[in-house]
Design a protein around this motif. Sequence first.
Motif, PDB file in Angstrom:
ATOM      1  N   UNK A  40       0.986  -0.997  -0.078  1.00  0.00           N
ATOM      2  CA  UNK A  40      -0.026  -0.241   0.325  1.00  0.00           C
ATOM      3  C   UNK A  40       1.200   1.278  -0.232  1.00  0.00           C
ATOM      4  N   UNK A  41       0.449   2.357  -0.913  1.00  0.00           N
ATOM      5  CA  UNK A  41       1.075   4.234  -0.586  1.00  0.00           C
ATOM      6  C   UNK A  41       0.051   4.465  -0.608  1.00  0.00           C
ATOM      7  N   UNK A  42       0.372   5.513  -0.191  1.00  0.00           N
ATOM      8  CA  UNK A  42      -0.241   6.596   0.843  1.00  0.00           C
ATOM      9  C   UNK A  42       0.294   7.988   1.252  1.00  0.00           C
ATOM     10  N   UNK A  43      -1.013   8.519   1.099  1.00  0.00           N
ATOM     11  CA  UNK A  43      -0.931   9.688   1.786  1.00  0.00           C
ATOM     12  C   UNK A  43      -1.566  10.484   2.218  1.00  0.00           C
ATOM     13  N   UNK A  44      -1.624  11.026   3.600  1.00  0.00           N
ATOM     14  CA  UNK A  44      -2.278  11.703   4.255  1.00  0.00           C
ATOM     15  C   UNK A  44      -1.851  12.553   4.823  1.00  0.00           C
ATOM     16  N   UNK A  45      -3.102  13.066   5.229  1.00  0.00           N
ATOM     17  CA  UNK A  45      -3.321  14.778   5.960  1.00  0.00           C
ATOM     18  C   UNK A  45      -2.501  14.897   7.316  1.00  0.00           C
ATOM     19  N   UNK A  46      -1.571  15.535   7.370  1.00  0.00           N
ATOM     20  CA  UNK A  46      -1.027  16.713   8.772  1.00  0.00           C
ATOM     21  C   UNK A  46      -0.704  17.906   8.907  1.00  0.00           C
ATOM     22  N   UNK A  50       6.781  19.746   7.672  1.00  0.00           N
ATOM     23  CA  UNK A  50       7.575  19.040   6.356  1.00  0.00           C
ATOM     24  C   UNK A  50       6.734  17.679   6.220  1.00  0.00           C
ATOM     25  N   UNK A  51       7.032  17.273   4.280  1.00  0.00           N
ATOM     26  CA  UNK A  51       6.886  16.209   4.507  1.00  0.00           C
ATOM     27  C   UNK A  51       7.535  14.802   5.743  1.00  0.00           C
ATOM     28  N   UNK A  52       6.978  14.192   5.744  1.00  0.00           N
ATOM     29  CA  UNK A  52       7.899  12.808   5.909  1.00  0.00           C
ATOM     30  C   UNK A  52       6.984  11.333   5.538  1.00  0.00           C
ATOM     31  N   UNK A  53       8.032  10.359   5.715  1.00  0.00           N
ATOM     32  CA  UNK A  53       7.329   9.757   5.069  1.00  0.00           C
ATOM     33  C   UNK A  53       8.317   8.426   5.804  1.00  0.00           C
ATOM     34  N   UNK A  54       7.557   7.011   5.531  1.00  0.00           N
ATOM     35  CA  UNK A  54       7.279   6.011   6.599  1.00  0.00           C
ATOM     36  C   UNK A  54       7.242   4.484   5.973  1.00  0.00           C
ATOM     37  N   UNK A  55       7.895   3.357   6.657  1.00  0.00           N
ATOM     38  CA  UNK A  55       7.557   1.830   5.840  1.00  0.00           C
ATOM     39  C   UNK A  55       7.167   1.607   7.241  1.00  0.00           C
ATOM     40  N   UNK A  56       5.788   0.514   7.395  1.00  0.00           N
ATOM     41  CA  UNK A  56       6.231  -0.431   8.276  1.00  0.00           C
ATOM     42  C   UNK A  56       4.624  -1.227   7.928  1.00  0.00           C
ATOM     43  N   UNK A  57       4.887  -2.195   8.409  1.00  0.00           N
ATOM     44  CA  UNK A  57       3.510  -3.129   7.606  1.00  0.00           C
ATOM     45  C   UNK A  57       3.158  -3.352   6.248  1.00  0.00           C
ATOM     46  N   UNK A  58       3.896  -3.214   5.334  1.00  0.00           N
ATOM     47  CA  UNK A  58       3.388  -3.535   4.314  1.00  0.00           C
ATOM     48  C   UNK A  58       3.568  -2.680   3.329  1.00  0.00           C
ATOM     49  N   UNK A  59       3.532  -0.916   3.866  1.00  0.00           N
ATOM     50  CA  UNK A  59       2.799   0.136   4.194  1.00  0.00           C
ATOM     51  C   UNK A  59       3.680   1.388   3.350  1.00  0.00           C
ATOM     52  N   UNK A  60       3.528   2.459   2.410  1.00  0.00           N
ATOM     53  CA  UNK A  60       4.484   3.579   2.777  1.00  0.00           C
ATOM     54  C   UNK A  60       3.454   4.555   2.560  1.00  0.00           C
ATOM     55  N   UNK A  61       3.572   5.097   3.604  1.00  0.00           N
ATOM     56  CA  UNK A  61       2.947   6.480   4.095  1.00  0.00           C
ATOM     57  C   UNK A  61       3.738   8.232   4.343  1.00  0.00           C
ATOM     58  N   UNK A  63       3.940  11.571   4.496  1.00  0.00           N
ATOM     59  CA  UNK A  63       2.850  12.650   5.941  1.00  0.00           C
ATOM     60  C   UNK A  63       2.892  13.812   4.837  1.00  0.00           C
ATOM     61  N   UNK A  64       1.782  14.197   4.898  1.00  0.00           N
ATOM     62  CA  UNK A  64       1.702  15.735   4.204  1.00  0.00           C
ATOM     63  C   UNK A  64       1.013  17.017   4.324  1.00  0.00           C
ATOM     64  N   UNK A  65       1.879  17.864   5.136  1.00  0.00           N
ATOM     65  CA  UNK A  65       0.724  19.218   5.758  1.00  0.00           C
ATOM     66  C   UNK A  65      -0.129  19.632   5.306  1.00  0.00           C
ATOM     67  N   UNK A  66      -0.786  19.885   6.070  1.00  0.00           N
ATOM     68  CA  UNK A  66      -2.061  20.478   5.966  1.00  0.00           C
ATOM     69  C   UNK A  66      -1.838  21.805   4.500  1.00  0.00           C
ATOM     70  N   UNK A  67      -1.102  23.002   4.578  1.00  0.00           N
ATOM     71  CA  UNK A  67      -0.913  23.956   4.204  1.00  0.00           C
ATOM     72  C   UNK A  67      -0.143  23.737   2.323  1.00  0.00           C
TER      73      UNK A  67
END
Length: 116
Positions: A40-46, A50-61, A63-67
């Motif tokens: 799974x690859x996803x983007x979520x509003x935070x 700044x932009x951050x990314x992580x990988x866990x449980x077969x998911x690339x997440x 995190x994108x700032x609301x601004x």
Amino acid sequence: MKIRIKGNSIRYRLTKSDVSTLGTVGFLSEFTQFASHSLEYAIRRTNEEKLTADFANHKIMLNMPVKMIDELVNTEKVGFSDASGTVSILIEKDFACLDNVAEDQSDNFPNPNLNC
């Protein structure tokens, strides 16, 4: 939404409907199903700065700032880049290719290099 991974860099490319959904819902997700697992690859509003990314449980997440999301949705801004640890991150609008391709590009952003 498309991703491209090379070494320690990851690039997300978003269509017009992806950008719209991210602006209204604050979350996008896609899956690639392999024989025994899915990726799974996803983007979520935070509310982060700044932009951050992580990988866990077969998911690339990503995190994108609301601004940044607001700017991507409401301006001509093409994208954003940053680093999360050793991983370089690029998120950008997906433009229509200048070459003829078989891929459906009806939801892509107009290419600014196309002189119509």
